[in-house]
Structures are given as structure tokens and as C-alpha cells.
Design a protein around this motif. Structure first.
Motif, mmCIF file in Angstrom:
data_model
loop_
_atom_site.group_PDB
_atom_site.id
_atom_site.type_symbol
_atom_site.label_atom_id
_atom_site.label_comp_id
_atom_site.label_asym_id
_atom_site.label_seq_id
_atom_site.Cartn_x
_atom_site.Cartn_y
_atom_site.Cartn_z
ATOM 1 N N GLU A 137 4.028 2.773 15.343
ATOM 2 C CA GLU A 137 5.349 2.252 15.685
ATOM 3 C C GLU A 137 5.942 1.446 14.539
ATOM 4 O OE1 GLU A 137 2.680 2.229 17.533
ATOM 5 O OE2 GLU A 137 3.128 2.543 19.663
ATOM 6 N N ALA A 138 5.097 0.669 13.856
ATOM 7 C CA ALA A 138 5.585 -0.141 12.745
ATOM 8 C C ALA A 138 6.034 0.725 11.580
ATOM 9 C CB ALA A 138 4.507 -1.119 12.295
ATOM 10 N N PHE A 139 5.282 1.774 11.264
ATOM 11 C CA PHE A 139 5.679 2.661 10.173
ATOM 12 C C PHE A 139 6.953 3.429 10.529
ATOM 13 C CE2 PHE A 139 1.146 2.470 8.622
ATOM 14 C CZ PHE A 139 1.449 1.844 7.427
ATOM 15 N N ALA A 140 7.083 3.833 11.779
ATOM 16 C CA ALA A 140 8.314 4.511 12.205
ATOM 17 C C ALA A 140 9.507 3.574 12.085
ATOM 18 C CB ALA A 140 8.172 4.997 13.650
ATOM 19 N N ALA A 141 9.322 2.315 12.456
ATOM 20 C CA ALA A 141 10.402 1.331 12.328
ATOM 21 C C ALA A 141 10.741 1.092 10.859
ATOM 22 C CB ALA A 141 10.009 0.028 12.996
ATOM 23 N N LEU A 142 9.720 1.106 9.995
ATOM 24 C CA LEU A 142 9.951 0.916 8.564
ATOM 25 C C LEU A 142 10.770 2.057 7.970
ATOM 26 C CD1 LEU A 142 9.283 -1.082 6.287
ATOM 27 C CD2 LEU A 142 7.196 0.239 5.847
ATOM 28 N N THR A 143 10.455 3.271 8.412
ATOM 29 C CA THR A 143 11.231 4.423 7.958
ATOM 30 C C THR A 143 12.678 4.317 8.414
ATOM 31 O OG1 THR A 143 9.297 5.895 7.909
ATOM 32 C CG2 THR A 143 11.467 6.945 8.131
ATOM 33 N N ALA A 144 12.882 3.906 9.663
ATOM 34 C CA ALA A 144 14.242 3.750 10.180
ATOM 35 C C ALA A 144 14.997 2.667 9.413
ATOM 36 C CB ALA A 144 14.208 3.423 11.671
ATOM 37 N N ALA A 145 14.313 1.567 9.101
ATOM 38 C CA ALA A 145 14.965 0.456 8.408
ATOM 39 C C ALA A 145 15.281 0.790 6.959
ATOM 40 C CB ALA A 145 14.085 -0.790 8.474
ATOM 41 N N ALA A 146 14.531 1.733 6.370
ATOM 42 C CA ALA A 146 14.703 2.055 4.963
ATOM 43 C C ALA A 146 16.094 2.582 4.632
ATOM 44 C CB ALA A 146 13.653 3.078 4.519
ATOM 45 N N ALA A 147 16.784 3.119 5.625
ATOM 46 C CA ALA A 147 18.142 3.617 5.378
ATOM 47 C C ALA A 147 19.051 2.506 4.868
ATOM 48 C CB ALA A 147 18.717 4.230 6.659
ATOM 49 N N ALA A 148 18.745 1.264 5.237
ATOM 50 C CA ALA A 148 19.546 0.123 4.797
ATOM 51 C C ALA A 148 19.371 -0.155 3.317
ATOM 52 C CB ALA A 148 19.166 -1.111 5.605
ATOM 53 N N LEU A 149 18.343 0.411 2.697
ATOM 54 C CA LEU A 149 18.066 0.151 1.281
ATOM 55 C C LEU A 149 18.728 1.177 0.360
ATOM 56 C CD1 LEU A 149 14.230 -0.533 1.642
ATOM 57 C CD2 LEU A 149 16.051 -2.234 1.418
ATOM 58 N N GLY A 150 19.193 2.271 0.936
ATOM 59 C CA GLY A 150 19.740 3.351 0.128
ATOM 60 C C GLY A 150 21.168 3.106 -0.332
ATOM 61 N N VAL A 200 0.828 -1.210 0.000
ATOM 62 C CA VAL A 200 0.000 0.000 0.000
ATOM 63 C C VAL A 200 0.861 1.258 0.000
ATOM 64 C CG1 VAL A 200 -1.874 -1.187 1.189
ATOM 65 C CG2 VAL A 200 -0.140 0.011 2.529
ATOM 66 N N PRO A 201 0.282 2.389 -0.442
ATOM 67 C CA PRO A 201 1.048 3.633 -0.499
ATOM 68 C C PRO A 201 1.639 4.062 0.841
ATOM 69 C CG PRO A 201 -0.927 3.830 -1.834
ATOM 70 C CD PRO A 201 -1.051 2.524 -1.101
ATOM 71 N N ALA A 202 0.944 3.823 1.953
ATOM 72 C CA ALA A 202 1.470 4.248 3.254
ATOM 73 C C ALA A 202 2.808 3.581 3.559
ATOM 74 C CB ALA A 202 0.465 3.932 4.358
ATOM 75 N N GLU A 203 2.966 2.327 3.154
ATOM 76 C CA GLU A 203 4.250 1.652 3.349
ATOM 77 C C GLU A 203 5.323 2.268 2.459
ATOM 78 O OE1 GLU A 203 2.776 -2.885 4.410
ATOM 79 O OE2 GLU A 203 2.615 -2.147 2.337
ATOM 80 N N ALA A 204 4.959 2.552 1.212
ATOM 81 C CA ALA A 204 5.908 3.175 0.297
ATOM 82 C C ALA A 204 6.356 4.538 0.815
ATOM 83 C CB ALA A 204 5.290 3.311 -1.091
ATOM 84 N N GLU A 205 5.412 5.309 1.344
ATOM 85 C CA GLU A 205 5.753 6.632 1.878
ATOM 86 C C GLU A 205 6.692 6.514 3.070
ATOM 87 O OE1 GLU A 205 1.931 8.277 2.707
ATOM 88 O OE2 GLU A 205 1.365 8.369 0.587
ATOM 89 N N ALA A 206 6.449 5.525 3.927
ATOM 90 C CA ALA A 206 7.325 5.329 5.082
ATOM 91 C C ALA A 206 8.737 4.993 4.637
ATOM 92 C CB ALA A 206 6.770 4.235 5.978
ATOM 93 N N ILE A 207 8.864 4.175 3.603
ATOM 94 C CA ILE A 207 10.190 3.810 3.105
ATOM 95 C C ILE A 207 10.864 4.999 2.450
ATOM 96 C CG2 ILE A 207 11.399 2.414 1.375
ATOM 97 C CD1 ILE A 207 9.322 0.204 2.010
#
Length: 235
Positions: free
Chosen positions: A222-235, A10-17
Motif C-alpha cells: 500500500e505504501a509503495f502504491a501511494a508513493l507511485t501515485a504521489a510521484a505525479a506531483a514531482l513531474g 533503496v531501489p524499490a522506492e526509486a522504482e515506485a517513484i
């Protein structure tokens, strides 16, 4: 190479990433899967919400990969990412999870003796996209583990019906002792990546414990915040 394709439900997950990716100037996006699929490119990562469930996720991912290859901008790897339910005692709410393998957990048949996985019904692996589980690419998983040392690593189950009773939770946990979480897209995306010959990984953050359905126990923020934090590993 276009780089890494990250697909979410869903878009909310994409936005968090996207919020967690390192800033980089945009480039031209590869062809969209369909007018209904939004696409945002952050070099070298393209993030696309493709829909809910393994069928649409697999089909849309396969189309994105084919269109990018036809345009001369093939992707180098694919990651299925988003939020998930976590097995109690294995992955806590708010935790980050990396899949050792993505498993088609409800692909099979019911019987009086219990659930029978489809590969135990005599179905050859080549008709299942390689089998009922797709292992994460060792190199890609190792890179993500190095960037996310606190992440829990284990099987992530792909289901078409979210688990919502104590009995079904126990049955899944028993059948998959290495499983740490369940979601709805990973296996479909994994098969699309495998068919294209590309490395695959699955990254999830836990929004709720798997068990009797209780929206009051969900911790989406909390899950979306964790997803945003984890996204740094994808860059």
C-alpha cells in the motif's frame, strides 16, 4: 538546470517513484555518485537511490549536487522521498506525508532527566548544518501541497534507529507534537541541499504505525502504491 533531484534510500522506492512520473524522453544523466549508486533520469526529474540512513544519504546527495554543478548541469531543487512510519492518530498507514521540516530527532545526549537535543547542549547552529531541523522550502512545499491536497503536512523525524517500543514512541511524540512520521534520511538530505543553497522538501508515504515493532502491521504494498501515485506531483 538539470531539474529536480529526488533521492530515496533503496531501489524499490526509486522504482515506485519512476513508475508514477509523467513519461518523458530520457536525456544524458549527470555524473553518478559512485559505481555503487544507480541513477535514472526522467526529464526533468532525476531519481537516485543513495542508501539507508542520514550519513550516506547526506554524503551521496552532496556528491551528486557537486558533480552536477561541476558538469554545468546543476539541479534546481532536491526532494527526499520514500516510505516511513506514521504516528498513530497523525498519519495513517497508506497516507501521503509532506514534511514541514525535517528533524534530526535523535541527535543529542541522554540524561537522567531524558533526551537533550544537541542544540540545547551549546552547539552553535553553524556546526549543525544550520540547526537540528531544516524547514521545507516554502515554494516547493506549496507546489507539492497543491498537487497533493490530501497529504498530511507536519514534521518528519529523521532517526538512525527506528522507533520500536511504546515508551520511545511516546517520548518522541511528546518531544515533537507536530511530528507526523519518522524515516531515516530526510535530515541528511536536507543539510546537503541547504549547504548547496537549493530548495528542499521531503515526501513520504506511510507503511506502518510507529510503535512496538510488528512486521505483521507493515503494509509495504500500500505504501509503495501511494508513493507511485504521489510521484505525479514531482513531474
Amino acid at each position: 538546470m538539470t531539474g529536480l533531484l529526488v533521492v530515496t534510500a533503496v531501489p524499490a522506492e526509486a522504482e515506485a517513484i519512476r513508475a508514477g512520473l509523467p513519461a518523458s524522453p530520457p536525456t544524458a544523466a549527470p555524473p553518478a555518485a559512485s559505481p555503487a549508486v544507480a541513477e535514472v533520469t526522467v526529464v526533468p526529474v532525476t531519481v537516485v537511490p543513495v542508501g539507508v540512513g542520514p550519513a550516506v544519504a547526506g554524503a551521496a546527495t552532496a556528491r551528486l549536487l557537486a558533480l552536477a554543478e561541476a558538469a554545468g548541469r546543476p539541479y534546481a531543487a532536491v526532494v527526499s522521498a520514500g516510505i516511513a512510519g506514521g504516528f498513530v492518530g497523525r498519519a495513517a498507514v497508506g497516507a501521503t506525508v509532506l514534511a514541514s521540516r525535517s528533524v534530526a530527532a535523535d541527535l543529542g545526549a541522554e540524561s537522567p532527566a531524558g533526551f537533550i537535543p544537541v542544540d540545547q547542549l551549546g552547539m552553535p547552529p553553524e556546526l549543525l548544518g544550520g540547526g537540528t531541523a531544516v524547514a521545507a522550502d516554502p515554494g516547493l512545499l506549496a507546489a507539492l501541497r497543491a498537487a497533493l491536497p490530501a497529504a498530511t503536512v507536519g514534521a518528519v523525524l529523521t532517526v538512525s534507529t527506528v522507533t520500536g517500543t511504546a515508551a520511545s514512541t511516546a517520548a518522541l511524540a511528546d518531544r515533537h507534537p507536530d511530528a507526523v512520521a519518522e524515516a531515516m534520511e530526510g535530515y541528511g538530505v536536507a543539510v546537503a541541499a541547504a549547504q548547496a543553497g537549493l530548495p528542499f522538501a521531503e515526501l513520504r508515504t506511510v507503511s506502518n504505525p510507529i510503535g512496538p515493532r510488528d512486521r505483521g502491521a507493515w503494509r509495504m504494498r500500500e505504501a509503495f502504491a501511494a508513493l507511485t501515485a504521489a510521484a505525479a506531483a514531482l513531474g
